[in-house]
Design an enzyme around this catalytic site. Structure first.
Site, PDB file in Angstrom:
ATOM      1  N   HIS A  76       1.030  -1.030  -0.111  1.00 32.60           N
ATOM      2  CA  HIS A  76       0.362   0.061   0.309  1.00 32.60           C
ATOM      3  C   HIS A  76       0.806   1.303  -0.088  1.00 32.60           C
ATOM      4  O   HIS A  76       2.107   1.524   0.653  1.00 32.60           O
ATOM      5  CB  HIS A  76      -1.262   0.152   1.328  1.00 32.60           C
ATOM      6  CG  HIS A  76      -2.172   1.413   0.682  1.00 32.60           C
ATOM      7  ND1 HIS A  76      -1.824   2.723   1.478  1.00 32.60           N
ATOM      8  CD2 HIS A  76      -3.557   0.745   1.241  1.00 32.60           C
ATOM      9  CE1 HIS A  76      -3.061   2.898   1.506  1.00 32.60           C
ATOM     10  NE2 HIS A  76      -4.265   2.012   0.197  1.00 32.60           N
TER      11      HIS A  76
ATOM     12  N   GLU B  17      -4.144   1.539  -7.408  1.00 32.15           N
ATOM     13  CA  GLU B  17      -4.097   2.514  -6.401  1.00 32.15           C
ATOM     14  C   GLU B  17      -3.831   3.839  -6.826  1.00 32.15           C
ATOM     15  O   GLU B  17      -1.829   4.457  -6.407  1.00 32.15           O
ATOM     16  CB  GLU B  17      -4.114   2.995  -4.952  1.00 32.15           C
ATOM     17  CG  GLU B  17      -5.287   1.688  -4.409  1.00 32.15           C
ATOM     18  CD  GLU B  17      -5.755   1.691  -2.666  1.00 32.15           C
ATOM     19  OE1 GLU B  17      -5.978   1.779  -2.548  1.00 32.15           O
ATOM     20  OE2 GLU B  17      -4.965   1.860  -2.088  1.00 32.15           O
TER      21      GLU B  17
HETATM   22  P1  13P Z   1     -10.042   5.939   0.686  1.00 31.25           P
HETATM   23  O1  13P Z   1     -10.722   5.494  -0.507  1.00 31.25           O
HETATM   24  O2  13P Z   1      -9.973   6.311   1.315  1.00 31.25           O
HETATM   25  O3  13P Z   1      -9.484   7.049  -0.967  1.00 31.25           O
HETATM   26  O4  13P Z   1      -8.635   4.863   0.299  1.00 31.25           O
HETATM   27  C1  13P Z   1      -8.247   4.251  -0.454  1.00 31.25           C
HETATM   28  C2  13P Z   1      -7.158   3.285   0.361  1.00 31.25           C
HETATM   29  O5  13P Z   1      -5.653   3.529   0.451  1.00 31.25           O
HETATM   30  C3  13P Z   1      -7.634   1.666  -0.033  1.00 31.25           C
HETATM   31  O6  13P Z   1      -6.461   0.989   0.246  1.00 31.25           O
END
Ligand code: 13P
Length: 250
Positions: A99, A168
């Site tokens: 992450h 992401e």
């Molecule tokens: P948000 O949905 O709060 O933007 O976070 C995304 C995330 O980091 C999920 O791993």
């Protein structure tokens, strides 16, 4: 996109306490609907809530995952750390690794590679996060970064069956901003092409994460290449989480 065959992963990050897991009851009931037969819901709360949540979700199809682990697969003198073996031992089936919030704190591709290997050794399914920063995006480096993160993170791995990739973009996490549909579709297709090339695997799943909420989900769910969503903030309220799922499958 076969919208009834999607992943919905709740990443609670460093939020939640014992009383928060009671709120999942409505999701548990919702998930019993026949319409959701092929939907996979995974909750990833902080370490402290893993075991209570596994117990709470007994007799349901909802799975539990951790948000990280130490790269050392054995027990050892690592104060404050938890390894994949421990995660597995409390009943988790999944684990989020790589992450950007951990990369930001110094986690390297090499360390992530070790973590993924240790998780696979324990038969955990890995949700492997990748994504570019705003600066990298502005410098048109997105593809280079995604390629580097995939190649280094999955280095020396021959089987990708238990790996789900979560794209992401760092700039979209918690910001309310999401990529343009065309741009997002291209990035997901690119990620799929890389993993297919690497492992001759066809069905690697790729999720999208970053500011997913009940308002933008309708548009996001139209993007054919996306196999599901990794949801931070909006997953903490069951009503929002259910809304997101409903709007995706309807
Ligand atoms: P948000 O949905 O709060 O933007 O976070 C995304 C995330 O980091 C999920 O791993």
């Amino acid at each position: 996109m076969t919208n009834n065959n999607m992943y919905f992963v709740a990443n609670w990050k460093m939020y939640g306490n014992l009383s928060s897991i009671n709120s999942i009851k409505s999701v548990k009931i919702f998930n019993q609907s026949k319409k959701l037969k092929n939907i996979k819901i995974i909750y990833c709360p902080p370490f402290t809530l893993l075991r209570p949540l596994v117990k709470k979700l007994k007799n349901s199809k909802i799975s539990v995952g951790a948000q990280n682990c130490h790269h050392n697969s054995d027990f050892g003198p690592f104060t404050g750390s938890v390894n994949a073996k421990m995660v597995k031992s409390v009943g988790c089936k999944y684990i989020i690794l790589g992450h950007s919030e951990n990369r930001h704190n110094g986690e390297t591709d090499k360390i992530i590679n070790l973590k993924i290997k240790s998780a696979l050794k324990e038969n955990l399914k890995v949700i492997f996060c990748i994504g570019e920063t705003l600066k990298e995006k502005r410098n048109r480096k997105t593809r280079i970064i995604l390629r580097k993160q995939i190649m280094s993170g999955l280095k020396n791995m021959t089987k990708l069956n238990n790996i789900i990739i979560a794209y992401e973009p760092v700039w979209s996490i918690g910001s309310g901003k999401i990529p343009k549909s065309k741009e997002l579709n291209k990035a997901i297709e690119y990620i799929k092409s890389l993993t297919i090339k690497k492992n001759k695997l066809k069905n690697n799943k790729v999720l999208y994460g970053g500011s997913v909420n009940p308002k933008n989900i309708k548009n996001l769910s139209k993007i054919g290449s996306i196999d599901g969503f990794l949801i931070g903030g909006a997953s903490q309220k069951s009503k929002n989480f259910i809304d997101i799922i409903k709007k995706t499958i309807n």
